[in-house]
Design an enzyme around this catalytic site. Structure first.
Site, mmCIF file in Angstrom:
data_model
loop_
_atom_site.group_PDB
_atom_site.id
_atom_site.type_symbol
_atom_site.label_atom_id
_atom_site.label_comp_id
_atom_site.label_asym_id
_atom_site.label_seq_id
_atom_site.Cartn_x
_atom_site.Cartn_y
_atom_site.Cartn_z
ATOM 1 C CB THR A 223 -0.863 0.023 1.276
ATOM 2 O OG1 THR A 223 0.016 0.235 2.398
ATOM 3 C CG2 THR A 223 -1.640 -1.272 1.470
ATOM 4 C CB THR B 195 -1.840 -0.285 18.923
ATOM 5 O OG1 THR B 195 -1.712 1.030 19.426
ATOM 6 C CG2 THR B 195 -3.313 -0.540 18.627
ATOM 7 C CD GLU C 104 -3.496 4.912 18.778
ATOM 8 O OE1 GLU C 104 -4.623 5.126 18.328
ATOM 9 O OE2 GLU C 104 -2.484 5.523 18.415
ATOM 10 C CE1 TYR D 229 -3.869 1.134 13.675
ATOM 11 C CE2 TYR D 229 -3.789 2.374 15.737
ATOM 12 C CZ TYR D 229 -3.263 1.410 14.893
ATOM 13 O OH TYR D 229 -2.129 0.710 15.269
ATOM 14 C CE LYS E 286 1.335 6.276 11.025
ATOM 15 N NZ LYS E 286 1.901 4.983 10.725
ATOM 16 N N PRO F 19 3.412 21.127 12.455
ATOM 17 C CG PRO F 19 2.161 19.686 11.101
ATOM 18 C CD PRO F 19 3.550 20.199 11.318
ATOM 19 N NE ARG G 233 -4.755 11.999 15.209
ATOM 20 C CZ ARG G 233 -3.663 11.242 15.448
ATOM 21 N NH1 ARG G 233 -3.562 10.569 16.584
ATOM 22 N NH2 ARG G 233 -2.703 11.158 14.568
ATOM 23 N N PRO G 234 -9.845 15.073 15.657
ATOM 24 C CG PRO G 234 -11.407 14.937 13.938
ATOM 25 C CD PRO G 234 -9.938 15.009 14.193
ATOM 26 N N GLY G 235 -11.475 13.608 18.440
ATOM 27 C CA GLY G 235 -11.420 12.471 19.382
ATOM 28 C C GLY G 235 -10.015 12.151 19.859
#
Ligand code: NAD
Ligand code: DAU
Length: 362
Positions: free
Chosen positions: A37, A135, A137, A161, A200, A216, A293-295
């Protein structure tokens, strides 16, 4: 000789892992199945082109024919499953792709791997391992005063994700309980190091800073991640593969928990040292706070007591030493990063993700 099937080995952690195994062992052959990818880069492994212990197969984990072919051709002893869509921001814009790869792809790989394992003789069956790379997360977000995640922390994924990874973890776990299929799950924190795709935070900031572009920082930059140098991670994974207990999961972390702003400031300081002649000194002047970033999860932290006590692994690098090595690598491998930066698809991603975020007043 042992055969390891690695999925997603052309990506960041997978390619580091393949290099780690081939340079630290003599009796392991690797078959790398990767769909290439946007995140998979054959250049990460170009030095192995003529290595008889390495074989690349271009294919998707959702492709049953390819999986059957591999299991028919090669007596696989272990599988290490890295293949995934891995970027949280992309999961916010295209969640279905994450379900396709991370959930359905893992389900398909499990189906074929377990079918192959069922046909093995009892010795090969008992030494077989399916190591699933997950992860931190999946555990959600910690408040500042909360203790670090342990292996028993309940799952509470917050992004598409994280939810897709949590779902794949549950599938993997179920194969142990239902079929005695010898799986092990590792949950690791944010990796950094060579060959990381520059979407990243750390490689993005290094390449933007070198080119004098803005750095940023989402929201107030006070989010906390537990940074793990990728070589330490590879060593942990090999340890788990050799010594880990089927049916168990192991947390892997770096014992480094700075805020994002602190990480970016450290990178800027190291670049100031490494590039004394550049007109962009001090690089910290390039920092720009942008829309969050949302959430956005506030804090991750890993309790690595289990892997340290049971398997004897702990990270060697501090964030300072790991960042020095990482920045040196990116400065020495400008062609590698510039090839990606020049791709239309990458430029489109940057436009999609950053245009319209604007500047936050902080
Ligand atoms: P990456 O995005 O750099 O690489 C992913 C690789 O998987 C690429 O080579 C890509 O081509 C391949 N791939 C994607 N879809 C595929 C498919 N359907 N079939 C075959 N190959 C496919 O990812 P990474 O950062 O190296 O992460 C590797 C694994 O580690 C992922 O499972 C990720 O969830 C997990 N992880 C990563 C981190 C991190 O900080 N990078 C931290 C914790 C866990
Ligand atoms: O925690 C493990 C996870 O770490 C892995 O499972 C994921 O695959 C991996 O991508 C990583 O996820 P993060 O979202 O934490 O990583 P990322 O590098 O995208 O962001 C790190 C932090 O920096 C996060 O708090 C968001 C912030 N950030 C990120 C980018 C890209 C910014 O402030 N600005 C940015 O431009």
């Amino acid at each position: 000789m042992k055969n390891i099937l690695v999925t997603g080995g052309a990506g960041f952690i997978g390619s580091n892992f393949i290099h780690f195994i081939l340079s630290n062992t003599t009796d392991i052959h690797i078959t790398n199945l990767d769909a290439l990818t946007y995140a998979g880069n054959p250049e990460n492994l170009s030095d192995l082109k003529f290595d008889s212990r390495y074989k690349f197969i271009h294919g998707n984990i959702n492709n049953s024919q390819i999986l059957d072919g591999i299991f028919q051709e090669t007596p696989i002893d272990n599988i290490i499953h890295f293949a995934a869509e891995s970027h949280v921001d992309r999961s916010i814009t295209d969640p279905l792709l994450f379900i396709q790869t991370n959930i359905l792809g893992t389900a398909n790989l499990l189906l074929h791997a377990k079918r192959y394992w069922t046909g093995l003789d009892s010795q090969s069956k008992s030494s077989f391992r399916f190591l699933h790379i997950s992860t931190d997360e999946v555990f959600g977000s910690l408040k500042i005063e909360e203790p670090a995640f342990t292996e028993n922390t309940p799952y509470a994924p917050n992004s598409p994700y994280a939810a897709s990874k949590a779902s794949s973890d549950h599938l993997v776990r179920s194969y142990f309980h239902t079929y005695d299929f010898p799986v092990i799950i590792t949950n690791c924190s944010n990796n950094y190091g060579s060959y990381q795709y520059p979407e990243k935070l750390i490689p993005l900031v290094i390449s933007n800073a070198v080119n004098g572009e803005s750095l940023p920082i989402y929201g107030d930059g006070k989010q906390i991640r537990d940074w793990l140098y990728v070589q330490d991670h590879c060593e942990a994974l090999y340890t788990v593969l050799q010594l880990g207990t089927p049916g168990e999961s192991y947390n892997i972390g770096g014992n480094n928990q700075p805020t994002n702003l602190e990480v970016v400031q450290m990178i800027c300081k190291i670049l100031d040292e490494f590039l004394p002649g550049t007109k962009f000194i001090p690089h910290a002047n390039l920092i720009e706070f942008v829309k969050d970033r949302p959430g956005h999860d506030r804090r991750y932290a890993m309790d690595i007591t289990k892997i340290r006590q049971e398997l004897g692994w702990q990270p060697k690098e501090t964030l300072e030493s790991g960042l020095h090595k990482t920045i040196r690598w990116y400065l020495d491998n400008k062609d590698w990063i510039n090839t990606t930066l020049g791709k239309e698809a990458h430029k489109n991603w940057l436009t999609q993700n950053y245009e319209g975020r604007g500047e936050e007043d902080k």
